[in-house]
Scaffold this motif. Structure first.
Motif, PDB file in Angstrom:
ATOM      1  N   MET A   1       0.825  -1.201   0.000  1.00 26.70           N
ATOM      2  CA  MET A   1       0.000   0.000   0.000  1.00 26.70           C
ATOM      3  C   MET A   1       0.868   1.264   0.000  1.00 26.70           C
ATOM      4  O   MET A   1       0.455   2.274  -0.534  1.00 26.70           O
ATOM      5  N   LYS A   2       2.059   1.149   0.562  1.00 27.26           N
ATOM      6  CA  LYS A   2       2.942   2.307   0.632  1.00 27.26           C
ATOM      7  C   LYS A   2       3.219   2.886  -0.760  1.00 27.26           C
ATOM      8  O   LYS A   2       3.202   4.103  -0.951  1.00 27.26           O
ATOM      9  N   GLU A   3       3.440   1.997  -1.752  1.00 30.10           N
ATOM     10  CA  GLU A   3       3.727   2.451  -3.112  1.00 30.10           C
ATOM     11  C   GLU A   3       2.559   3.264  -3.669  1.00 30.10           C
ATOM     12  O   GLU A   3       2.750   4.279  -4.329  1.00 30.10           O
ATOM     13  N   PHE A   4       1.327   2.801  -3.388  1.00 29.44           N
ATOM     14  CA  PHE A   4       0.142   3.507  -3.869  1.00 29.44           C
ATOM     15  C   PHE A   4       0.028   4.882  -3.207  1.00 29.44           C
ATOM     16  O   PHE A   4      -0.213   5.882  -3.887  1.00 29.44           O
ATOM     17  N   ILE A   5       0.206   4.921  -1.896  1.00 25.51           N
ATOM     18  CA  ILE A   5       0.102   6.199  -1.173  1.00 25.51           C
ATOM     19  C   ILE A   5       1.174   7.165  -1.676  1.00 25.51           C
ATOM     20  O   ILE A   5       0.886   8.349  -1.933  1.00 25.51           O
ATOM     21  N   ASP A   6       2.408   6.690  -1.844  1.00 26.43           N
ATOM     22  CA  ASP A   6       3.480   7.549  -2.370  1.00 26.43           C
ATOM     23  C   ASP A   6       3.103   8.101  -3.745  1.00 26.43           C
ATOM     24  O   ASP A   6       3.344   9.275  -4.040  1.00 26.43           O
ATOM     25  N   TYR A   7       2.507   7.250  -4.567  1.00 28.77           N
ATOM     26  CA  TYR A   7       2.077   7.664  -5.910  1.00 28.77           C
ATOM     27  C   TYR A   7       1.005   8.755  -5.820  1.00 28.77           C
ATOM     28  O   TYR A   7       1.112   9.791  -6.479  1.00 28.77           O
ATOM     29  N   ASN A  15      -3.751  13.830   4.712  1.00 26.76           N
ATOM     30  CA  ASN A  15      -3.285  13.747   6.090  1.00 26.76           C
ATOM     31  C   ASN A  15      -3.249  12.283   6.537  1.00 26.76           C
ATOM     32  O   ASN A  15      -3.694  11.393   5.805  1.00 26.76           O
ATOM     33  N   GLU A  16      -2.723  12.017   7.713  1.00 30.51           N
ATOM     34  CA  GLU A  16      -2.570  10.645   8.201  1.00 30.51           C
ATOM     35  C   GLU A  16      -3.899   9.912   8.307  1.00 30.51           C
ATOM     36  O   GLU A  16      -3.991   8.719   8.005  1.00 30.51           O
ATOM     37  N   GLN A  17      -4.932  10.609   8.736  1.00 21.67           N
ATOM     38  CA  GLN A  17      -6.264   9.991   8.865  1.00 21.67           C
ATOM     39  C   GLN A  17      -6.801   9.571   7.490  1.00 21.67           C
ATOM     40  O   GLN A  17      -7.366   8.489   7.339  1.00 21.67           O
ATOM     41  N   GLN A  18      -6.616  10.412   6.500  1.00 23.30           N
ATOM     42  CA  GLN A  18      -7.065  10.091   5.144  1.00 23.30           C
ATOM     43  C   GLN A  18      -6.275   8.906   4.576  1.00 23.30           C
ATOM     44  O   GLN A  18      -6.855   8.024   3.945  1.00 23.30           O
ATOM     45  N   ILE A  19      -4.972   8.889   4.829  1.00 21.31           N
ATOM     46  CA  ILE A  19      -4.129   7.786   4.361  1.00 21.31           C
ATOM     47  C   ILE A  19      -4.583   6.480   5.005  1.00 21.31           C
ATOM     48  O   ILE A  19      -4.696   5.450   4.324  1.00 21.31           O
ATOM     49  N   LYS A  20      -4.876   6.513   6.276  1.00 24.32           N
ATOM     50  CA  LYS A  20      -5.349   5.314   6.980  1.00 24.32           C
ATOM     51  C   LYS A  20      -6.683   4.840   6.389  1.00 24.32           C
ATOM     52  O   LYS A  20      -6.892   3.648   6.166  1.00 24.32           O
ATOM     53  N   ILE A  22      -7.876   5.347   3.326  1.00 17.23           N
ATOM     54  CA  ILE A  22      -7.625   4.776   2.000  1.00 17.23           C
ATOM     55  C   ILE A  22      -7.013   3.385   2.130  1.00 17.23           C
ATOM     56  O   ILE A  22      -7.414   2.447   1.441  1.00 17.23           O
ATOM     57  N   SER A  23      -6.053   3.256   3.018  1.00 18.83           N
ATOM     58  CA  SER A  23      -5.351   1.982   3.203  1.00 18.83           C
ATOM     59  C   SER A  23      -6.296   0.863   3.622  1.00 18.83           C
ATOM     60  O   SER A  23      -6.099  -0.299   3.257  1.00 18.83           O
ATOM     61  N   GLN A 108     -17.329   0.782  -5.421  1.00 22.86           N
ATOM     62  CA  GLN A 108     -18.059   1.300  -4.254  1.00 22.86           C
ATOM     63  C   GLN A 108     -17.090   1.934  -3.253  1.00 22.86           C
ATOM     64  O   GLN A 108     -17.343   3.029  -2.751  1.00 22.86           O
ATOM     65  N   ASP A 109     -15.969   1.264  -2.970  1.00 23.16           N
ATOM     66  CA  ASP A 109     -14.984   1.824  -2.033  1.00 23.16           C
ATOM     67  C   ASP A 109     -14.334   3.083  -2.600  1.00 23.16           C
ATOM     68  O   ASP A 109     -14.091   4.051  -1.883  1.00 23.16           O
TER      69      ASP A 109
END
Length: 189
Positions: A1-7, A15-20, A22-23, A108-109
């Protein structure tokens, strides 16, 4: 998931809450070579981020010939923007040209992420626009070139792909015969 978030962070801030959030929505998917991510005529059910492998975009012409339109390699989002927005069935096949590993999100997600994170649609649109421009630039340069120049251009855009995908798919993408491609490859070695 890190690769996707970095992209994603190349196209907007999270922010961290949004990243969590999405993850929690993403799932890992493995495709074997020749498996389909989606087939023509069917609705887009998921959006994927390619971690490993190569996906080819293809269709069958009116003679039943398999035509490769495009390749998607690692660290790219596989996203039919128009199909997603207008809820249209796909007009092409998305097939694994190699074994692949992806992070996927159900439609949906993805919509839930869009409805929850302010600016997500803008990020998605930027990614779609970048991918579209890349695709057009790569394809337009190939139209009026000879076989050798087409192949060399392909190598400049996809330096690690030529030995990973079947020659028949590469020849189809370049708009040349497989025998012409073999001759060109032999000549430049």
């Amino acid at each position: 998931m890190k690769e996707f978030i970095d992209y994603i962070l190349h196209f907007g801030n999270l922010n961290e809450q949004q990243i969590k959030f999405i993850s929690q929505k993403g799932n890992e998917l493995e495709l074997k070579k020749e498996d389909y991510l989606v087939e023509a005529g069917k609705p887009l059910k998921q959006i994927g981020f390619l971690l490993q492998g190569v996906i080819r975009v293809c269709y069958y012409n009116n003679k039943g010939e398999d035509i490769t339109c495009y390749f998607v390699d690692e660290n790219h989002l596989i996203f039919g923007w128009q199909n997603y927005v207008d809820d249209l069935p796909m007009s092409v096949y998305l097939q694994a040209a190699t074994n692949c590993r992806l992070i996927t999100f159900s439609i949906q997600d993805w919509k839930e992420i869009s409805n929850t994170i302010v600016g997500w649609d803008k990020i998605s649109h930027k990614i779609s626009e970048k991918n579209h421009i890349e695709k057009l630039e790569r394809r337009s340069r190939l139209v009026s070139q000879d076989a050798k120049t087409k192949y060399l251009e392909f190598l400049s855009y996809f330096p690690n792909l030529a030995n990973r995908i079947p020659l028949s798919q590469l020849a189809s993408y370049l708009g040349i015969t497989q025998s012409s491609l073999s001759r060109v490859r032999k000549d430049i070695r």
